[in-house]
Write an enzyme that holds these catalytic residues in place. Structure first.
Site, PDB file in Angstrom:
ATOM      1  N   LYS A 158      -3.293  15.393 -10.101  1.00  0.00           N
ATOM      2  CA  LYS A 158      -2.604  14.996 -11.283  1.00  0.00           C
ATOM      3  C   LYS A 158      -1.341  16.169 -11.885  1.00  0.00           C
ATOM      4  CE  LYS A 158      -4.001  10.922 -12.474  1.00  0.00           C
ATOM      5  NZ  LYS A 158      -3.185   9.758 -11.939  1.00  0.00           N
TER       6      LYS A 158
ATOM      7  N   TYR B 230     -13.898  15.832 -13.071  1.00  0.00           N
ATOM      8  CA  TYR B 230     -12.197  15.289 -12.785  1.00  0.00           C
ATOM      9  C   TYR B 230     -11.781  15.864 -11.303  1.00  0.00           C
ATOM     10  CZ  TYR B 230      -8.047  12.677 -13.758  1.00  0.00           C
ATOM     11  OH  TYR B 230      -7.062  11.747 -13.629  1.00  0.00           O
TER      12      TYR B 230
ATOM     13  N   ASP C  60       0.983  -1.120  -0.139  1.00  0.00           N
ATOM     14  CA  ASP C  60       0.027  -0.197   0.023  1.00  0.00           C
ATOM     15  C   ASP C  60       0.982   1.086  -0.078  1.00  0.00           C
ATOM     16  OD1 ASP C  60      -1.499   2.272   0.811  1.00  0.00           O
ATOM     17  OD2 ASP C  60      -2.656   1.366   2.014  1.00  0.00           O
TER      18      ASP C  60
HETATM   19  P1  NAP Z   1      -7.158   0.824 -11.877  1.00  0.00           P
HETATM   20  O1  NAP Z   1      -7.117  -0.341 -12.644  1.00  0.00           O
HETATM   21  O2  NAP Z   1      -8.255   0.876 -10.903  1.00  0.00           O
HETATM   22  O3  NAP Z   1      -5.879   1.072 -11.434  1.00  0.00           O
HETATM   23  C1  NAP Z   1      -5.663   1.727 -10.173  1.00  0.00           C
HETATM   24  C2  NAP Z   1      -4.817   0.997  -9.219  1.00  0.00           C
HETATM   25  O4  NAP Z   1      -4.401   2.063  -8.032  1.00  0.00           O
HETATM   26  C3  NAP Z   1      -5.477  -0.038  -8.590  1.00  0.00           C
HETATM   27  O5  NAP Z   1      -4.622  -1.049  -8.684  1.00  0.00           O
HETATM   28  C4  NAP Z   1      -5.506   0.389  -7.070  1.00  0.00           C
HETATM   29  O6  NAP Z   1      -5.619  -0.858  -5.977  1.00  0.00           O
HETATM   30  C5  NAP Z   1      -4.275   1.063  -7.110  1.00  0.00           C
HETATM   31  N1  NAP Z   1      -4.219   1.673  -5.759  1.00  0.00           N
HETATM   32  C6  NAP Z   1      -5.120   2.749  -5.350  1.00  0.00           C
HETATM   33  N2  NAP Z   1      -4.661   3.015  -4.128  1.00  0.00           N
HETATM   34  C7  NAP Z   1      -3.546   2.439  -3.661  1.00  0.00           C
HETATM   35  C8  NAP Z   1      -2.767   2.289  -2.521  1.00  0.00           C
HETATM   36  N3  NAP Z   1      -2.949   3.049  -1.580  1.00  0.00           N
HETATM   37  N4  NAP Z   1      -1.508   1.544  -2.633  1.00  0.00           N
HETATM   38  C9  NAP Z   1      -1.211   0.687  -3.741  1.00  0.00           C
HETATM   39  N5  NAP Z   1      -2.116   0.754  -4.742  1.00  0.00           N
HETATM   40  C10 NAP Z   1      -3.281   1.416  -4.844  1.00  0.00           C
HETATM   41  O7  NAP Z   1      -7.318   2.061 -12.964  1.00  0.00           O
HETATM   42  P2  NAP Z   1      -6.337   2.592 -14.172  1.00  0.00           P
HETATM   43  O8  NAP Z   1      -7.583   3.520 -14.859  1.00  0.00           O
HETATM   44  O9  NAP Z   1      -5.583   1.526 -14.665  1.00  0.00           O
HETATM   45  O10 NAP Z   1      -5.679   3.722 -13.187  1.00  0.00           O
HETATM   46  C11 NAP Z   1      -4.203   3.619 -13.303  1.00  0.00           C
HETATM   47  C12 NAP Z   1      -3.525   4.917 -13.516  1.00  0.00           C
HETATM   48  O11 NAP Z   1      -3.991   5.616 -14.857  1.00  0.00           O
HETATM   49  C13 NAP Z   1      -4.151   6.108 -12.567  1.00  0.00           C
HETATM   50  O12 NAP Z   1      -3.036   6.808 -11.824  1.00  0.00           O
HETATM   51  C14 NAP Z   1      -5.178   6.681 -13.368  1.00  0.00           C
HETATM   52  O13 NAP Z   1      -5.387   8.053 -12.844  1.00  0.00           O
HETATM   53  C15 NAP Z   1      -4.176   6.805 -14.465  1.00  0.00           C
HETATM   54  N6  NAP Z   1      -5.043   7.203 -15.607  1.00  0.00           N
HETATM   55  C16 NAP Z   1      -6.351   6.557 -15.967  1.00  0.00           C
HETATM   56  C17 NAP Z   1      -6.929   6.934 -17.154  1.00  0.00           C
HETATM   57  C18 NAP Z   1      -8.326   6.131 -17.585  1.00  0.00           C
HETATM   58  O14 NAP Z   1      -9.077   6.780 -18.152  1.00  0.00           O
HETATM   59  N7  NAP Z   1      -8.437   5.037 -17.060  1.00  0.00           N
HETATM   60  C19 NAP Z   1      -6.347   8.011 -18.109  1.00  0.00           C
HETATM   61  C20 NAP Z   1      -5.412   8.707 -17.467  1.00  0.00           C
HETATM   62  C21 NAP Z   1      -4.429   8.368 -16.749  1.00  0.00           C
HETATM   63  P3  NAP Z   1      -7.022  -1.256  -5.488  1.00  0.00           P
HETATM   64  O15 NAP Z   1      -7.932  -1.770  -6.811  1.00  0.00           O
HETATM   65  O16 NAP Z   1      -6.710  -1.845  -4.660  1.00  0.00           O
HETATM   66  O17 NAP Z   1      -7.669   0.005  -5.014  1.00  0.00           O
END
Ligand code: NAP
Length: 256
Positions: free
Chosen positions: A163, A156, A65
């Protein structure tokens, strides 16, 4: 032909399921021959991530974490014993309270603001401090960001502010760690349907708007984010640091 990441060890944080952006990055890293280490948050996700690790051919799955300094220290101790040299670190982690991604921005609570900063921005600093000493041969640290850091994207909200801080952290870390030949960059992905994205109110409207207006007339594919991460982690990206690279079908260049 050898893969672009042959002989390199990469730690990827943020694989929760097959839709996670981190999953596509991990898959691209394995395809290019990297030894892959995955981290997950807490026991709740352990079984799920262990299954994904088998699919991805990961060498190790570790709990961390990123808001917990003791867990970060334990992660480093395990790595020092088993994988003492890291070449790439992927931070693909963010969190904000769901209500802060739908109500007016000015109603963001102090706790909600601090929570999103802690998990989504400060954690990059904490991870870089903990893991950069293992990058003894230089390497690449990368994080995932979004256009909402610099433009207003409806709903957002607090995550856009987190971000913006994250992108500033990338620049300061790049300036400091460059002396060790460690490059630090952000990939600004276009909207992708993931568990985190589902928490943002009216997210499907954002997908529609990008498909209609982006130069490539479509949304980005998570595999494209994975390939950009390979570029950054490999020798091909050796001159790139402190940057935000957009992988968004070109959407960010559009005005009216
Ligand atoms: P995701 O699959 O939900 O990934 C987010 C990850 O963050 C999950 O594995 C989550 O684990 C983890 N996390 C949250 N709190 C945490 C903590 N305290 N310690 C360790 N891990 C933690 O969603 P995603 O869209 O792929 O997001 C990944 C990144 O890409 C994020 O930074 C997001 O803002 C960025 N992003 C996403 C998009 C989009 O449209 N999806 C666009 C641009 C950027 P849990 O499931 O256990 O909470």
């Amino acid at each position: 032909m050898p893969g672009l990441l042959e002989g390199k060890t990469a730690l990827v944080a943020g694989v929760a399921n097959r839709w996670s952006i981190a999953y596509s990055i991990a898959a691209a890293f394995r395809r290019e021959g990297a030894t892959l280490l995955l981290t997950y948050q807490g026991e709740r996700l352990r079984g799920q991530v262990e299954e994904l690790a088998v699919e991805l051919g990961a060498a190790k799955v570790l709990n961390c974490d990123v808001t917990n300094d003791a867990e970060l220290e334990a992660l480093v101790a395990t790595l020092q014993a088993e994988f003492p040299k890291l070449d790439a670190v992927v931070h693909s982690i963010a969190f904000a309270n769901k209500e802060d991604l739908s109500r007016p921005f000015s109603e963001t609570s102090r706790d909600g603001y601090l929570l999103s900063q802690n998990v989504s921005a400060y954690s990059l600093v904490a991870m870089s401090r903990a893991l950069s000493p293992l990058m003894t041969d230089g390497g690449a640290i990368m994080t995932l960001t979004y256009l909402g850091a610099t433009r207003v994207v409806e709903n957002y909200n607090v995550m856009g502010v987190a971000k913006a801080a994250l992108e500033a952290c990338v620049r300061y870390l790049a300036a400091e760690l460059g002396a060790k030949n460690i490059r630090v960059n952000a990939i600004s992905a276009g909207p992708i349907k993931t568990a985190s994205a589902r928490g943002i109110k009216d997210f499907s409207k954002v997908l529609d708007a990008v498909a209609a207006h982006a130069p490539l007339k479509r949304n980005c594919d998570p595999a494209e984010v994975g390939d950009t991460a390979v570029f950054l982690a490999s020798g091909l990206g050796r001159g790139v640091t402190g940057n935000t690279i957009f992988v968004d079908a070109g959407f960010q260049v559009m005005g009216l």
